[in-house]
Design an enzyme around this catalytic site. Sequence first.
Site: not given
Length: 381
Positions: A173-175, A200, A202, A225, A250, A274
Amino acid sequence: MAAVPRTGALRPRVTRHWPAAVRPERIDLYRVVLPLARPLASARGVEAERRSILVRVADSAGLAGWGECPALTRPTYTGEWHRGAWQVLTEELAPDALADRPSPVRGHPMATGALATARLDLDLRGAGRSLAAAIDARRTTVDTTAVLGLASSIDQVVDRVAALVGAGQRSVKLKIERGWDLEPLRAVRSTWPDLGLAADANGSYTLDDLNRLRALADVGLLYLEQPLPPDDLLGHARLAGRIAVPVALDESATSPGAVAAALALGPIGAVNIKPARLGGVDPSVEVHDLVVAAGVAAFVGGMLELGIGRAAALAVAALPGCTLPTDLGPSDRYVADDVTAPFVLGPGAVLSVPDGPGIGVDPRPDRLAEITVDHVVLTRS
Ligand code: MG
């Protein structure tokens, strides 16, 4: 609109016997600091060291249980942060637990979850039962994905993924953020057509980026995500209906209630459970059951936990509805020398789910002493 069951209606809480079953006599709070093996850069900043809080709850017989509060150094991921969590634990949550009173504290799920997990661990150790068994999580291993932080070049990403794939990793998974998204993802996809790949963000995009996000569909992602800010449940629901990539929540998945609302609003594709951010095992199981009932996929994400938090999260990751690979990784991906015995990847990049009583792991006393910068003891008065 998806049919979503009422929260709390699906199965009894694991902790339903409190406080009768577990009467804490002493609570030890350890503030620990250790370097991260590799700084993790996301759209919300860089984490360079791992500060965490370990909670030990003991009963009158001296039996003890452990939990971890992995709130980050700064309040950049959620509003909760290390120093604030320490204050809430020492001044509010631990004194309330020792006085057998429900805490009136609102928020602070990572601090609350750490204490709740320590009490649950104590309870389960007394009963000789593993956490995984207590929540009916039957898998003994879980598939993992490796999370890559924002990088400085495409070559750096490809080199890193090559090393992971060479070591047996089947999913990464890459940010991503605006300006660092399509190119690195396409580079990975063109080199490894069959690799499990996710992204992801963020919360770094807005609905104005719709065309950019639509283009991600061509990459072949397991999910995108948290594209939008945490409180934008409606935006995520609208986006999920307009792009061909499953949208995973998330930071928005803050509670069973928030997840139920998100599932009712639109076609969410997956939920990142989480345990730390949700406040421990019980709300995590509740979210899992909601997601399963809605026919949506789930996976367990990490908060750079040390071995204590990782052990509890692995039990949740072994629940049957967590069908996507977990973000939880081996200890040495985060720190050179964990506080517990290290978690290591098995063949196929799987992690074993602890099966000993409670969370199934303990801190190593020498290592705990080395990394502890504050230690507070509270006892029943
Ligand atoms: Mg995330």
